[in-house]
Write a protein that holds these residues in place. Structure first.
Motif, mmCIF file in Angstrom:
data_model
loop_
_atom_site.group_PDB
_atom_site.id
_atom_site.type_symbol
_atom_site.label_atom_id
_atom_site.label_comp_id
_atom_site.label_asym_id
_atom_site.label_seq_id
_atom_site.Cartn_x
_atom_site.Cartn_y
_atom_site.Cartn_z
ATOM 1 N N GLY A 1 3.291 1.943 -3.215
ATOM 2 C CA GLY A 1 2.558 2.541 -4.142
ATOM 3 C C GLY A 1 2.236 4.064 -3.874
ATOM 4 N N ILE A 2 2.436 4.664 -2.682
ATOM 5 C CA ILE A 2 2.151 5.957 -2.502
ATOM 6 C C ILE A 2 3.270 6.319 -2.999
ATOM 7 C CG2 ILE A 2 2.289 7.674 -0.522
ATOM 8 C CD1 ILE A 2 -0.046 6.052 0.621
ATOM 9 N N ASN B 1 5.206 7.693 -6.067
ATOM 10 C CA ASN B 1 4.155 8.684 -6.335
ATOM 11 C C ASN B 1 5.388 10.573 -6.447
ATOM 12 O OD1 ASN B 1 3.099 8.201 -9.182
ATOM 13 N ND2 ASN B 1 1.920 7.025 -7.123
ATOM 14 N N ARG C 1 -5.434 12.838 -1.538
ATOM 15 C CA ARG C 1 -5.507 11.097 -1.667
ATOM 16 C C ARG C 1 -4.155 10.247 -0.699
ATOM 17 N NH1 ARG C 1 -4.743 9.111 -6.519
ATOM 18 N NH2 ARG C 1 -4.716 11.262 -7.777
ATOM 19 N N PHE C 2 -2.977 10.572 -0.877
ATOM 20 C CA PHE C 2 -2.293 9.510 0.169
ATOM 21 C C PHE C 2 -2.107 10.176 1.211
ATOM 22 C CE2 PHE C 2 0.643 9.890 -3.834
ATOM 23 C CZ PHE C 2 0.051 8.746 -4.581
ATOM 24 N N LEU D 1 0.912 -1.414 0.029
ATOM 25 C CA LEU D 1 -0.187 -0.009 0.021
ATOM 26 C C LEU D 1 1.125 1.334 -0.192
ATOM 27 C CD1 LEU D 1 -2.965 1.681 0.594
ATOM 28 C CD2 LEU D 1 -2.104 1.713 2.911
ATOM 29 N N PHE D 2 1.600 1.220 1.183
ATOM 30 C CA PHE D 2 2.416 2.728 1.437
ATOM 31 C C PHE D 2 4.138 2.417 -0.590
ATOM 32 C CE2 PHE D 2 1.937 2.950 6.073
ATOM 33 C CZ PHE D 2 0.636 3.604 5.485
ATOM 34 N N VAL E 1 -4.910 4.947 -4.400
ATOM 35 C CA VAL E 1 -3.903 5.911 -4.487
ATOM 36 C C VAL E 1 -3.520 5.345 -5.936
ATOM 37 C CG1 VAL E 1 -1.344 4.264 -3.838
ATOM 38 C CG2 VAL E 1 -3.213 4.459 -2.247
#
Lengths: 56, 226, 224
Positions: free
Chosen positions: B155-156, B159, C140-141, B152-153, B223
């Motif tokens: 994926g953050i 970016n 969003r993040f 999950l992180f 995400v």
């Protein structure tokens, strides 16, 4: 079971409150300054927008 | 395409890619073995000390190496433009997430097992194999928790501007329960006690895995959304 | 609206003076710990407000993901900022209390560890925010982190408690609190709840002004 504590510990108390108040004050002053800056900025930009509309 | 098939297609895609490039597992493995060796110099792992520190050393090696792998996971997609293809494909976002969790899990388990073997040879460490099935079970639960949050992180952070450094900063605080539970449970099993002794830690790991997996399934679409 | 904020602000100042008077003059000196126990009133109240601030982050993050209105992102980030300020103060005052009473600056007590982890989580929250430029993406993040981080807190608390369960805790507060102390405690708690409310309002207002500046700049650029 608690061991004896030296009761003359006001220096820690004093430091703790000093930390709380300097922390809060610095934060608040920063925010107040920011608010004044933003208010001025908004005024300036609004005037500019008005001038632009007038020319059109 | 059914949901499960989508998940396994993504897993398979990652496995195939790894078979071609051999990039992720080998770098993770090399790093985790290096960590184990460096810890030996730091702690002088012998006798009693070895049994006391082994769970912590192993899990730290796994987690640090895992961060390396996670950093690659979405980066490869991003660099090759694969993520756009994935997002254009008629697959639910959460299926992409689940597939990535599985592939990260598989890669990490392979890395962990090989590191474990190397550890055994380096230290002549028999407790590692005292209760192998229990140990593998703990390894699975802990690594799953790591992969669930890590995917999950990553994926953050992929970016963001400072992705390599941000991922561990974000990941480690959240993972504190997993680290505590996994290290404690591993220690219990290595000392030769039964799995029941570690049951509260296992429950914690299972709860963590389920809770954050379902939560991530729910929020992952935000995400990846562009 | 501005008048309400102003009145609230003055109320906070009044209550704060009363609280200080209560903590230093009205509350009796604790027999064993001595004067340093007077940190307690503010320390606990600030800790509670930090937690409430992070709860606001959690709720605002959920609402943002559902509604996609950047207003909620601004609210979440303002609350996170205040929560981080309060958590920092809690950690420092806690250490200043621990030193004379427990003879150590820090102990790995579950409550302390949980607060520290909380601090780490929200520092990372802001690091991510500053590393993303696109506002929608940043919102969003950070919403995802705000939700995951808050849900993680009770689990951290539980795991750290089990982890050190062999040791008898240093921090057993003992029997009930003296009734006067209790009253002062309640007063300080009310004070800080009002303070938190006012601060959040004020900070949120600033974020809205910041947004207005951005909007005006956009209009100018389009027109010019």
């Amino acid at each position: 079971m608690r061991k004896e504590v030296d009761v003359k510990n006001w220096i820690y108390l004093f430091t703790a409150y000093a930390v709380i108040w300097t922390g809060v004050l610095i934060y608040l002053l920063k925010q107040f300054g920011e608010q004044r800056r933003l208010a001025r900025e908004i005024e300036r930009l609004k005037a500019e927008v008005k001038g632009l509309k007038g020319r059109q | 395409m059914s949901y499960l098939r989508a998940v396994f297609t993504i897993l398979w895609k990652d496995v195939l890619l790894e078979l071609h490039t051999r990039e992720v597992i080998s770098s993770m493995l090399f790093f985790s073995i290096l960590v184990v060796v460096v810890f030996n110099f730091a702690f002088d792992l012998r006798g009693e000390e070895l049994l006391r520190y082994a769970p912590g050393v192993l899990w730290i090696a796994f987690i640090f190496a895992g961060v390396l792998g996670l950093n690659r996971s979405f980066l490869l997609e991003k660099e090759e433009g694969g993520i756009i293809g994935l997002m254009l494909s008629p697959v639910e976002r959460s299926a992409i997430y689940s597939g990535k969790v599985l592939s990260n899990l598989v890669f990490m388990i392979i890395m962990e097992v090989i590191t474990g073997v190397v550890f055994f040879f380096l230290y002549d460490f028999l407790p590692l194999y005292r209760n192998l099935p229990s140990l593998v079970f703990i390894l699975f639960l802990g690594t799953l928790g790591f992969s669930v949050i890590g995917t999950l992180f990553s994926g953050i952070t992929v970016n963001t501007k400072a992705r390599e450094i941000l991922l561990p900063l974000l990941l480690f605080p959240i993972l504190v329960p997993v680290i505590i539970a996994a290290v404690s449970a591993t220690g219990i099993v290595m000392r030769g006690e039964g799995l029941e002794e570690a049951s509260k830690w296992l429950k914690l790991l299972v709860a963590f895995d389920i809770l954050f997996f379902s939560l991530s399934i729910a929020v992952f679409e935000y995400v990846l959304e562009e | 609206m501005e008048r309400v904020s102003r009145i609230l602000g003055y109320t906070v100042i009044l209550f704060m003076i009363l609280s200080l008077y209560g903590a230093f003059r009205i509350a009796p000196t604790e027999r064993i710990m001595g004067d340093v126990q007077r940190i307690f009133y503010f320390h606990v109240s600030i800790a509670l407000q930090a937690f409430i601030a992070f709860f606001v982050v959690f709720i605002a993050s959920i609402v943002y993901l559902l509604k996609k209105d950047l207003l909620w992102d601004r609210l979440a980030s303002c609350a996170a900022e205040i929560g981080l300020l309060f958590t920092t103060l809690v950690l420092i005052t806690g250490m200043l209390w621990a030193r004379p009473v427990w003879n150590v600056w820090w102990t790995w007590d579950p409550r302390l560890v949980t607060t520290l982890i909380l601090w780490f989580i929200y520092v990372a929250y802001f690091m991510v925010r500053s590393a993303v430029t696109d506002p929608g993406r940043r919102a969003r993040f950070s919403a995802v982190i705000g939700i995951v981080g808050f849900i993680d807190v009770p689990i951290v608390r539980l795991s750290t408690r089990w982890w050190r369960s062999i040791h008898p805790l240093l921090s057993q507060e003992g029997g009930g609190l003296d009734p006067t102390m209790m009253k002062v405690m309640l007063l300080v708690m009310v004070t800080f709840t009002l303070f938190n409310l006012w601060l959040l309002w004020y900070r949120f207002n600033l974020a809205q002004m910041d947004k207005e500046v951005e909007d005006l700049k956009m209009t100018l650029e389009e027109g010019g």
